[in-house]
Design an enzyme around this catalytic site. Structure first.
Site, PDB file in Angstrom:
ATOM      1  N   GLY A   1       0.811  -1.208   0.000  1.00  0.00           N
ATOM      2  CA  GLY A   1       0.000   0.000   0.000  1.00  0.00           C
ATOM      3  C   GLY A   1       0.846   1.261   0.000  1.00  0.00           C
ATOM      4  O   GLY A   1       0.531   2.242  -0.692  1.00  0.00           O
ATOM      5  N   ASP A   2       1.933   1.244   0.767  1.00  0.00           N
ATOM      6  CA  ASP A   2       2.851   2.387   0.795  1.00  0.00           C
ATOM      7  C   ASP A   2       3.481   2.602  -0.577  1.00  0.00           C
ATOM      8  O   ASP A   2       3.659   3.747  -1.023  1.00  0.00           O
ATOM      9  CB  ASP A   2       3.961   2.141   1.823  1.00  0.00           C
TER      10      ASP A   2
END
Length: 303
Positions: free
Chosen positions: A248-249
């Site tokens: 996600g990052d």
């Protein structure tokens, strides 16, 4: 400039074992250590994609020095507020299964909080800041909300990737981007979301609160980006899932990297999806070569 904020960074110490015997002597077959934290991950992937950023947060002791030195060696600029106690160590034991032991982190005093807030108050309308991850117990739970309110006055764009209770107070302050996955989006409305249609429906409700852009990751089903007047769907390229940690990052970093290059929102979303997928298909964070390779396999459609 893009700034990333990691309030409770860590040294992630990874030990690999052939097997693990509870209560007995165990010897590792391989060990590694990396700086951990969602904001730090964003800065590291931005660097891999040749985009500069500044990593902010709190760091202290020998572990804090390790975090700063590691990032500086990767040519990532750091401006961490120095605290007295050592930054935490998170131990990850990989054997027949994976066990994690996470440290609690240092105590943050009021003067440290003021110093960090002063740093953020100096940002301008040309800057973006990524608020990522949890807030330590010694920092007020309203801290993200206070940062977003200050950034709204300055015109600084706010990107937030955190749990429900930290995101919700920020919504009225019109952040530039929020990035829940479909589980987190469902939690915000007390529903379960398993379909693209349902994700679009609740993503639009969320966007109507004033958020400029909502990005929803849906694992193997793809991802969505809701902008002011369009909804984009991204396919997921083929690959073997090895770890979802940091995916996600990486998606956030890829999207911001595309915007920093002057790309369209659509192509930036494509780069975000390719960076997130490349990390999911890797042990550790993605490589720029892997991102470029997957980029060609991703289809973006309007829905």
């Amino acid at each position: 400039m893009i700034y990333t904020l990691t309030l409770n960074p860590s040294v992630d110490y990874i030990m690999e074992l052939d097997s693990f015997q509870k209560g007995g002597l165990n010897r590792s077959s391989a060990e590694s250590a990396f700086p951990g934290g969602k904001g730090i991950n964003v800065s590291r992937v931005l660097h891999l994609l040749n985009v500069d950023s500044v990593a902010l947060g709190f760091a202290g002791g020998y572990t804090g020095e390790y975090i700063k030195q590691f990032l500086n060696q990767e040519d990532i600029r750091t401006e961490f507020v120095e605290v007295e106690e050592a930054s935490r160590i998170n131990v990850k034991v990989k054997a027949d299964d994976e066990t994690e032991i996470n440290g609690s982190g240092p105590s943050i005093r009021e003067e440290h909080i003021r110093e960090l807030f002063d740093q953020i108050s100096s940002l301008t309308a040309d800057d973006m800041i990524v608020l990522a991850g949890s807030i330590p117990g010694s920092v007020p739970k309203t801290f993200y909300q206070e940062i977003a309110a200050q950034c709204q006055k300055q015109g600084t764009k706010v990107i937030i990737d955190a749990e429900k209770k930290l995101i919700e107070p920020v919504l009225p302050l019109k952040p530039f981007l929020i990035k829940p996955n479909h589980h987190e989006l469902g939690e915000m409305f007390d529903v379960e979301i398993h379909s693209i249609e349902k994700a679009v429906h609740y993503g639009k409700i969320l966007k109507d609160t004033g958020v400029e852009n909502v990005m929803v990751s849906m694992a193997e089903k793809g991802a969505l980006l809701l902008t002011e007047d369009e909804v984009f769907f991204s396919s997921v390229p083929k690959g073997e899932l090895k770890s979802s940690v940091g995916a996600g990052d990486s998606t956030v970093a890829g999207f911001l990297a595309g915007l920093s290059r002057g790309w369209s929102v659509k192509d930036s979303f494509r780069l975000g999806t390719s960076a997130g997928s490349a990390t999911a298909y890797s042990i550790g964070l993605c490589s720029s070569e892997h991102v470029e390779r997957l980029f060609e396999d991703i289809q973006i459609t309007n829905i």
